[in-house]
Structures are given as C-alpha cells and as structure tokens.
Scaffold this motif. Structure first.
Motif, short mmCIF file in Angstrom:
data_model
loop_
_atom_site.label_atom_id
_atom_site.label_comp_id
_atom_site.label_asym_id
_atom_site.label_seq_id
_atom_site.Cartn_x
_atom_site.Cartn_y
_atom_site.Cartn_z
N PRO A 5 0.83 -1.22 0.00
CA PRO A 5 0.00 0.00 0.00
C PRO A 5 0.86 1.26 0.00
O PRO A 5 0.52 2.24 -0.67
N ALA A 6 1.98 1.23 0.68
CA ALA A 6 2.84 2.43 0.75
C ALA A 6 3.38 2.80 -0.62
O ALA A 6 3.44 3.98 -0.98
N VAL A 7 3.77 1.80 -1.40
CA VAL A 7 4.28 2.07 -2.75
C VAL A 7 3.17 2.64 -3.63
O VAL A 7 3.38 3.59 -4.39
N LEU A 8 1.97 2.08 -3.49
CA LEU A 8 0.83 2.59 -4.26
C LEU A 8 0.57 4.06 -3.92
O LEU A 8 0.40 4.91 -4.80
N VAL A 9 0.56 4.36 -2.64
CA VAL A 9 0.29 5.73 -2.19
C VAL A 9 1.32 6.70 -2.76
O VAL A 9 0.99 7.77 -3.28
N ALA A 51 -11.09 1.80 -8.83
CA ALA A 51 -10.39 0.51 -8.80
C ALA A 51 -10.82 -0.32 -10.00
O ALA A 51 -11.93 -0.18 -10.50
N ASP A 52 -9.90 -1.18 -10.47
CA ASP A 52 -10.19 -2.09 -11.59
C ASP A 52 -9.76 -3.49 -11.17
O ASP A 52 -8.59 -3.73 -10.88
N ILE A 62 -8.69 -4.02 -0.25
CA ILE A 62 -9.23 -3.08 0.74
C ILE A 62 -8.13 -2.23 1.38
O ILE A 62 -8.21 -0.99 1.44
N GLU A 63 -7.09 -2.90 1.80
CA GLU A 63 -5.98 -2.22 2.48
C GLU A 63 -5.32 -1.19 1.55
O GLU A 63 -4.93 -0.09 1.99
N TYR A 64 -5.19 -1.55 0.29
CA TYR A 64 -4.56 -0.66 -0.70
C TYR A 64 -5.42 0.58 -0.95
O TYR A 64 -4.94 1.72 -0.95
N VAL A 65 -6.72 0.33 -1.20
CA VAL A 65 -7.63 1.44 -1.49
C VAL A 65 -7.76 2.34 -0.25
O VAL A 65 -7.75 3.57 -0.35
N ALA A 66 -7.84 1.72 0.93
CA ALA A 66 -7.95 2.49 2.18
C ALA A 66 -6.73 3.41 2.35
O ALA A 66 -6.86 4.58 2.69
N ARG A 69 -18.34 -4.94 -0.65
CA ARG A 69 -19.10 -3.84 -0.03
C ARG A 69 -18.24 -2.98 0.88
O ARG A 69 -18.55 -1.81 1.12
N GLN A 70 -17.14 -3.53 1.34
CA GLN A 70 -16.22 -2.71 2.16
C GLN A 70 -15.64 -1.55 1.36
O GLN A 70 -15.22 -0.55 1.91
N LEU A 71 -15.63 -1.71 0.02
CA LEU A 71 -15.08 -0.62 -0.82
C LEU A 71 -15.99 0.60 -0.84
O LEU A 71 -15.54 1.71 -1.13
N ASP A 72 -17.28 0.39 -0.51
CA ASP A 72 -18.23 1.51 -0.55
C ASP A 72 -17.82 2.68 0.35
O ASP A 72 -18.13 3.82 0.04
N GLN A 73 -17.10 2.38 1.42
CA GLN A 73 -16.74 3.46 2.37
C GLN A 73 -15.69 4.44 1.81
O GLN A 73 -15.47 5.49 2.38
N PHE A 74 -15.07 4.08 0.66
CA PHE A 74 -13.97 4.92 0.17
C PHE A 74 -14.36 5.91 -0.90
O PHE A 74 -13.50 6.61 -1.44
N GLY A 75 -15.65 5.99 -1.24
CA GLY A 75 -16.10 7.00 -2.19
C GLY A 75 -15.40 6.92 -3.54
O GLY A 75 -15.03 7.95 -4.12
N LEU A 76 -15.22 5.71 -4.05
CA LEU A 76 -14.57 5.57 -5.36
C LEU A 76 -15.50 6.07 -6.47
O LEU A 76 -16.73 5.98 -6.36
#
Ligand code: OSB
Ligand code: MG
Length: 374
Positions: free
Chosen positions: A145-149, A191-192, A173-177, A206-213
């Motif tokens: 996740p750190a590299v993605l950020v 996300a793709d 989830i961890e990456y998008v969060a 459904r956990q992705l819904d919290q990130f407003g993608l």
C-alpha cells in the motif's frame, strides 16, 4: 472513395518503462501489432491491433489476430471500393463471429486512411468535438500500500485527473484504504479488478463503498452482464464495465439489467470506431457516462484513442496517459504529452491521426512482417 490495395502487418516489441500487473498477469515487454494501409495513390494510414501476447484479458491475442487478418479480414477489404469507412465493419462482420480486435485493426486503419484522403483530422471524421481530453492513469498492482500511495501522490502532482488502482483479492481493501487516507476525500480514485471476484465476495466488495470511489471496473467475470446486476444492487459504488461490453447489444443489456452505470469503451474490444460510436451514442441517449480505456498502446493506438475520446459523451478522464508513462521512446512523432492539468491535446492541425509514425524506428523494432495485397 476509399480503396485499400496493400496492408502491411508488423510485429514490434517495446519494453514498458515499468512492469504492469493486473489480477490476471504481468506484462513487462509489450508485443505490438501495427498495420499500415495504402491506397492506389500511395496515401498511407495506420492502425494498431491492441490484442496482448496472452489471452488473459480477452480470448484474442496478437497471434490469433494476425491469423484472422491474414486469413479472412484483409481480403474482405483489399481491392474493394467503399464509399465510406462506415461500410467496413459490416463487411468484416458478415458470417464471422468474434475476433473484434482483429476487425477493429482493419476498420480503424480504414478510418485513419479515409481521414488522410479527405485531409481532415481523424477526430473530426468520427464526430469528435473536443480539442483536449482529460487524462487518468492506470496503476498496476503494487508491492505494498505504501508504494501505491507514493505513486498515486506523484501522479496527482503531475496533473492526472483520475487514478485507477488495479486490485485483486488480498491486494484490495488495504490498498484502497491507504490511498484514500493519504490522498484525501476529494482525490479522483477508482479501482479495476479485471474479473478477480465472484458473487461470493459481495460482503468483501461492499467494504469498498466506504472509500467514495468514482467506480469499480469489471469486478466479476469477463463475459458477465447478469451477475454484475446482482452485485450492483448491493453496492453503492457505481460499477463500470470493460471486458464484458463487446458490442452495442451488450451495452443495451447492461442498461436493461442494471449491471453497471458507466462504460469503459476500448475501440479494439468492440470492433472499431463504428461500434464505439454506436455504444457512445446509445449511452449518451441513456445518460450513461463513458470514458476511453487503454491497452498499453503505442503512440498509434493512443492516437486512435485520443480521437475517440474527443466525442462529446466521453465525460470522464480516459486511460490515455502520455507516451513517457509507458515507453522510453514511442514510435510516433511527436510523442504524446500531457500538460500539468492532466489534459492531452487532440491534434487538429494535421490530417488523419495527427502524429507521424517514426518509420526508421519501427523498422529497427520489427520482428515479423507480412505484406498483403489485393
Ligand atoms: O483492464 O483496463 C484494463 C491494460 C491491459 C489490459 C487491460 C487493462 C489495462 C489497463 C491499462 O488498465 C490502461 C492503459 O493503457 O494505460
Ligand atoms: Mg479494465
């Protein structure tokens, strides 16, 4: 009058500036299939067949496309007279199922040649109205996740208007969060999944819904429009379909079933410009936004994508990043660039696709070549 009397097929190889990982595989060297079209007056047009080396995105590959073009499609157009490039797709479609990327390579080359014969920009010939297009970047799956950020932050700084993060189970989830947390609530993130999930994963997704993608692209099977409708009813995040929209009819199915709310149009996947325009027009009439996807194209395929993305209902940023994001040295002059507000100019000052092919450079890169004549 549009007449093609010679088609030259070439395979070249280009190494990506960085390997690109999606849920179904990694590419580091791109096998690229380019086509050159000549009319009897010696006017030249170009296209790129966007199939990959392996059938991990769609059933087609460079090799199946080469075979299909050599065996069936080239002879449907060589030596014939067409009054408009709109007549090409029907001529390729008759009694030949599928092989959309092979059909598109022929059809889009015919449009490019037609634009050069008429001495008008390709973007205008196909109905484009914009003079610049908004651009996003598609970031492959990263090692942490750190590299993605870090990469996503850099891309926002460069001006990109949409950051697409490739995901798969275990790297989602961890990456998008992490990206949402680091980049703030307004960052244009999506996300793709490239088909990495099934309906058993509804609670997980459904956990992705919290990130407003902005959207999630093609979470379920590559050819599905039915199960995506079940998923969309359970998800707040809009679903965008990529792989499974292979024709205008599939776009109609998506709208009828509610399988998604956005379409990523890749002209190669749907059989070329005429089919892309038909999907664009249908979506416009049904208030479905579209954007132009990418297939890690060289500057030739990119030129065709830029032209397509200039149509009015391409209201979301496309995966049409500049040449340097992909290649050390592209095969067109000038190379594709993006300004620091994430906009790519539609070349309207030259006939055809608006960039010239660096013929000496492609000669150098060519590993296979075949000339087909009427
Ligand atoms: O799913 O959109 C996709 C590349 C290869 C195969 C499938 C996809 C992609 C991309 C790359 O996301 C987009 C680009 O060309 O920048
Ligand atoms: Mg996709």
């Amino acid at each position: 009058m549009l007449q093609i009397n010679k088609i030259i097929l070439r395979e070249i190889r280009l190494t990506l500036v960085e390997p690109f990982q999606i849920s179904s595989g990694t590419s580091s060297e791109r096998r690229i299939f380019i086509l050159e079209f000549r009319n009897p007056d010696g006017i030249i047009g170009w296209s790129e067949c966007v199939a990959g080396g392996n059938p991990n995105y769609s059933p087609e590959t460079i090799d199946t496309c080469w075979l299909a073009i050599e065996k069936w499609f080239a002879h449907r157009v060589l030596g014939r007279e067409f009054s408009s490039p709109e007549e090409i797709f029907p001529a390729l479609e008759e009694d030949i199922r599928g092989h959309n990327m092979a059909k598109a390579a022929i059809e889009m080359g015919a449009w490019e040649l037609a634009a050069r014969i008429k001495q008008i920009p390709l973007a205008r010939l196909i109905g484009g109205t914009r003079d610049q297009i908004a651009t996003g970047i598609s970031l492959g799956i990263q090692e942490s996740p750190a590299v993605l950020v870090e990469k996503a932050r850099l891309c926002l700084g460069l001006g990109y208007r949409k950051i697409k993060m490739k995901i798969k189970p275990g790297k989602d989830i961890e990456y998008v969060a992490a990206a949402r947390d680091a980049l703030g609530p307004d960052a244009p993130l999506m996300a793709d999944a490239n088909n990495a999930y099934s309906l058993d994963d509804i609670d997980h997704l459904r956990q992705l819904d919290q990130f407003g993608l902005m959207m999630i692209e093609q979470p379920l099977a590559w050819d599905d429009v039915v199960k995506h409708a079940t998923l969309q009813k359970q998800l707040k995040t809009p679903i965008c379909l990529d792989e499974s929209i292979t024709s205008p009819s599939k776009a109609e199915d998506m709208a009828a079933l509610g399988s998604g709310q956005i379409i990523n149009i890749k002209p190669g996947r749907v059989g070329g410009f005429a089919q892309s325009i038909a999907i664009h027009d249908f979506c416009q009439g049904h208030s479905i936004p579209v954007w132009c996807g990418g297939m890690l194209e060289s500057g030739i395929g990119r030129a065709h994508n830029v032209a397509l993305a200039s149509l009015p209902n391409f209201v979301l940023p496309g995966d049409v990043s500049p040449s340097r994001r992909y290649w050390q040295r592209d095969i067109v002059i000038p190379e594709w660039t993006m300004d620091n507000t994430g906009m790519v100019k539609v070349p309207l000052d030259k006939p055809g696709m608006g960039v010239e092919v660096d013929v000496d450079w492609i000669e150098n890169l060519t590993v296979r070549m075949e000339t087909l004549t009427a």
